[in-house]
Design a protein around this motif. Structure first.
Motif, mmCIF file in Angstrom:
data_model
loop_
_atom_site.group_PDB
_atom_site.id
_atom_site.type_symbol
_atom_site.label_atom_id
_atom_site.label_comp_id
_atom_site.label_asym_id
_atom_site.label_seq_id
_atom_site.Cartn_x
_atom_site.Cartn_y
_atom_site.Cartn_z
ATOM 1 N N PHE A 26 -2.845 -10.111 1.665
ATOM 2 C CA PHE A 26 -2.151 -8.836 2.080
ATOM 3 C C PHE A 26 -2.338 -7.755 1.046
ATOM 4 O O PHE A 26 -2.566 -6.741 1.363
ATOM 5 C CB PHE A 26 -0.860 -9.472 2.230
ATOM 6 C CG PHE A 26 0.074 -8.301 2.868
ATOM 7 C CD1 PHE A 26 0.203 -8.458 4.215
ATOM 8 C CD2 PHE A 26 0.497 -7.248 2.220
ATOM 9 C CE1 PHE A 26 1.028 -7.615 4.993
ATOM 10 C CE2 PHE A 26 1.498 -6.405 2.858
ATOM 11 C CZ PHE A 26 1.792 -6.386 4.373
ATOM 12 N N PRO A 44 -4.595 -7.905 6.247
ATOM 13 C CA PRO A 44 -3.384 -8.303 6.839
ATOM 14 C C PRO A 44 -3.687 -9.553 7.714
ATOM 15 O O PRO A 44 -2.993 -10.417 7.942
ATOM 16 C CB PRO A 44 -2.511 -7.174 7.395
ATOM 17 C CG PRO A 44 -3.695 -6.270 7.850
ATOM 18 C CD PRO A 44 -4.776 -6.501 6.434
ATOM 19 N N THR A 51 5.330 -4.816 9.666
ATOM 20 C CA THR A 51 5.393 -5.954 8.575
ATOM 21 C C THR A 51 6.869 -6.674 9.035
ATOM 22 O O THR A 51 6.793 -8.080 8.705
ATOM 23 C CB THR A 51 5.656 -5.316 7.353
ATOM 24 O OG1 THR A 51 4.342 -4.556 6.861
ATOM 25 C CG2 THR A 51 5.669 -6.687 6.155
#
Length: 772
Positions: free
Chosen positions: A387, A392, A436
């Protein structure tokens, strides 16, 4: 220089036994009447002086008197080694063929740091007992001790200048030179040793062994192999003195196996190690061989090799060599785990190989929860790194694997996403924040932060956005008015800060009864002393301003009126007691010459103080009655026990025990003493503390805190931002935890606000308001 570290008790025992043997051989002479029962050395010497005045005294008695006189002088406090030497020399002049007199001379010379004379006296003893294995062991230990000293080579030069008369002196010096990588000196000394060996031993004996080891250390594998094979082929025809050479040759083949692995020759390494095990049944060699196989397998797991098949072969050989819990549950699993972590690292990324290593680890350990947690954390850590590298998608893959293998990490994953979302909000990157949050929501909420999405919701609301949108993500259909009180609950649930901030090392916190004042151990003003301060407004000052002795490891009683601590004021390590209700405070000794270790612990009723004593023969747990100072033994003296911690109800206590050589937390009831072991694998356990109200035992192990729920049996780790944490101490109300945290090499006192996770209770409490 502390010479006693070079004089094991074995020599002194040899002297005493040798002296008694001399007397046994002496005639029954009046000079010895009653000397065995005498405890006063002066009395004994006076009787001997009278006896020696007799010109007709037999030499055997005269010899025995001087030998015993010297031993008597050594046992004095302080010992008189110079005077003892004179008597030992006199005894040697009377009878120069006795081994014990040379051992006595060696003992005295070692004490006087005349190491060359000490070793040469042991060397001369071999003229009269060439096959004495115990004497050889003494000689080896003394030579090793001398050569490990900073000026060891100078002493060895003096020893060899005599020169010695025993091959063993040359041999052990040569072996030590070899271990210190002084190859030229090793070969030169071995050459001198060769002159003393018989024709059948030389040169196939010691010379080939030394040359083989030297060649391997120099990297000349072919030459080394030739020497080992020559020695091995002649083994059955040699006079090898009680299998000593077999042991040495086995050690040589073990070393050869290690070097073969380092040179990537698996077949030769396997052959060498198997040959070592056929030469000797020494269990130490078997363990070293298994360890060598594991190290060899680790070499083939590294990114430069990537040979998982060879690594598996090595690990299988390790298990076949030493089929023990140590190999199956520790050595091999750690090798697979560390290799898997390496392949998850950004420098050597190979996710497929990492998956294979972890799969083999879990298959070997039977899907143990402990190892599943380790693998889960490895993937979790890799997800965080991905990350932060702006990958991601890869982070999600790692987090998913972490969650599938060990669900306990989903709390940390959720917290990580919440923290990342908070950072995006602070940078006003709202779309990334929401994305997120959606990712984190898949893993639930973190008990460490209570409900982290509420914190994000508050920040989101502060930016003028729709806080209800964020609250929907946490399954609470609420209005913005509920965000503030919920956030306050979160903030109070988990809050930590540093109390001491200077360069002094501060340890062992304990709470006064006001839930505010901390007493701790600190090295300030050139003395180890007890200090105190309010934790919220730190103003440290001495507990005993005028005290000049060292004090440490203070613990306040549950009522808050007494303080027990450790001090060396009376030249021994003992417990002291102070009444905190008096001003000034005057401490008094509670124990006498017990050699206390670790941190003491008050019983629930404040009537007993448990502590670890050095013990005889092993450290164990005792308790002292505060009222009269009498002692109670709480654990057996035949097993090692330490770090006592009383349960708040007073019906049991926890200790650290070592049933199989590794630390285990054990709960011991006071009534039936049926022990309960907490099944968790730790390398080192340094402190235990029971929560005052929650039936939780907090364990400081391997630099981290672990919490064991006694009712459920579940162990959880509390991850704090410090290199290491230790010495947990709960406030009387159980709402604050003080502890020692080490960061950048400096230890300080920290405090954390802790209320146990109660998310469901929080939702139920807010349920009525939420439905309005």
């Amino acid at each position: 220089m502390m010479i006693r570290q070079y004089i094991p008790g074995l020599i002194l025992l040899g002297l005493l036994v040798g002296g008694e043997m001399a007397f046994a051989q002496a005639p029954h002479h009046p000079a010895f009447a009653g000397t065995d029962s005498m405890t006063d050395c002066g009395q004994m010497i006076s009787q001997f002086e009278t006896a020696l005045a007799d010109p007709h005294l037999p030499d055997s008695v005269r010899f025995a008197i001087h030998l015993k006189w010297g031993n008597c002088l050594i046992r004095r406090q302080p010992p008189d080694y110079h005077a003892a030497l004179e008597h030992f020399h006199t005894a040697r002049q009377i009878d120069p063929f006795r081994v014990e007199v040379y051992e006595a001379l060696a003992h005295s010379y070692f004490a006087l740091q005349a190491f060359d004379k000490a070793i040469l006296n042991l060397d001369k003893a071999f003229l009269y007992t060439s096959d004495n294995f115990q004497l050889r062991r003494q000689l080896q230990e003394r030579i090793n001790a001398v050569m490990d000293m900073p000026d060891g080579h100078n002493w060895v030069h003096n020893i060899l200048a005599e020169p010695p008369t025993s091959k063993w002196t040359y041999w052990y010096i040569a072996v030590r030179y070899l271990q210190q990588d002084s190859l030229a000196l090793a070969m030169k000394t071995a050459d001198e040793a060769q002159k003393f060996f018989s024709e059948r031993e030389s040169p196939t004996g010691g010379m080939h062994l030394i040359l083989g080891r030297s060649q391997y250390k120099a990297g000349n594998i072919a030459q080394a192999l030739a020497h080992f094979d020559t020695l091995d082929s002649h083994l059955e025809t040699l006079s090898l003195e009680d299998a000593l050479w077999k042991e040495e040759l086995a050690a040589g083949f073990l070393s050869a196996g290690q070097w073969a692995f380092e040179h990537r020759d698996v077949q030769q390494a396997d052959r060498f190690l198997k040959r070592a095990l056929t030469l000797s049944v020494n269990p130490r060699w078997r363990q070293l061989a298994a360890e060598t196989y594991v190290k060899g397998g680790t070499i083939y797991l590294n990114p430069a090799q990537k040979r998982l098949d060879i690594a598996q072969f090595c690990f299988e050989q390790a298990i076949n060599t030493l089929d023990s819990t140590l190999v199956r549950q520790e050595w091999v699993p750690w090798a697979y785990l560390n290799a898997g972590k390496t392949y998850l690292d950004t420098t050597h990324t190979d996710y497929a190989l990492a998956d294979s290593c972890f799969h083999l680890l879990l298959a070997l350990t039977g899907n143990s929860d402990i190892w599943r947690d380790q693998v889960g954390f490895a993937y979790y850590d890799a997800g965080r790194a991905a990350f932060q590298r702006a990958e991601p998608d890869q982070a999600v893959i790692c987090f998913e694997k972490s969650y599938q293998i060990s669900p306990r990490w989903h709390h940390d994953i959720a917290t990580f996403y919440a923290v990342q979302a908070q950072q995006f909000l602070e940078q006003q990157r709202l779309s990334e924040c929401v994305a997120t949050l959606f990712q984190g929501k898949r893993f639930g909420n973190s008990p460490s932060f209570g409900e982290p999405f509420y914190e994000v919701g508050l920040a989101y609301d502060a930016l003028g956005n729709d806080s209800a949108y964020v609250c929907y993500l946490s399954a609470l259909e609420s209005d913005p008015a509920l965000v503030e009180p919920i956030f306050q609950t979160v903030r109070e649930r988990f809050y930590q800060f540093r109390v001491t901030t200077d360069e002094a090392n501060d340890l062992y916190p304990t709470w006064r009864g006001d839930n505010r004042t901390l007493i701790f151990t600190s090295f300030r003003q050139n003395r180890i002393a007890l200090w105190q301060t309010p934790f919220d407004v730190p103003q440290p000052d001495r507990v005993f301003p005028e005290e000049t002795a060292n004090q440490w490891a203070g613990v306040v009683s549950h009522r808050g009126d007494q303080l027990v601590f450790i001090s060396d004021k009376h030249q021994s390590i003992d417990l002291w007691l102070a009444d905190l209700t008096t001003v000034p405070v005057f401490p008094q000794p509670l124990t006498h010459r017990l050699d206390i270790k670790g941190v003491p612990a008050w019983s629930a009723a404040d009537t007993l103080v448990a502590f670890t004593t050095k013990g005889n023969p092993l450290p164990h747990i005792q308790a002292v009655r505060v009222a009269d100072g009498s002692l109670i033994r709480l654990t057996p003296i035949d097993s090692v026990e330490s770090h006592p911690a009383w349960h708040p109800k007073g019906d049991r206590f926890a200790v650290v025990s070592y049933p199989a050589g590794k630390p285990v937390v054990t709960v011991v009831p006071l009534v039936d003493r049926t022990r309960q072991h907490i099944t968790a694998s730790f390398s080192a356990i340094t402190a235990l503390a029971w929560h005052p109200t929650l039936n939780q035992l907090w364990i400081a192990a391997d630099g981290q805190f672990y919490m064991w729920e006694r009712d459920s049996g579940v162990i959880q780790q509390l991850r704090l931002a410090a290199e290491t944490v230790d010495h947990p101490a709960w406030s009387p109300d159980g709402h604050w935890l003080a502890y020692t945290a080490t960061q950048d090499g400096n230890a300080d006192i920290w405090v954390i606000r802790y209320l146990p996770p109660a998310v469901e209770e929080l939702k139920m409490r807010l349920g009525a308001e939420m439905t309005r």
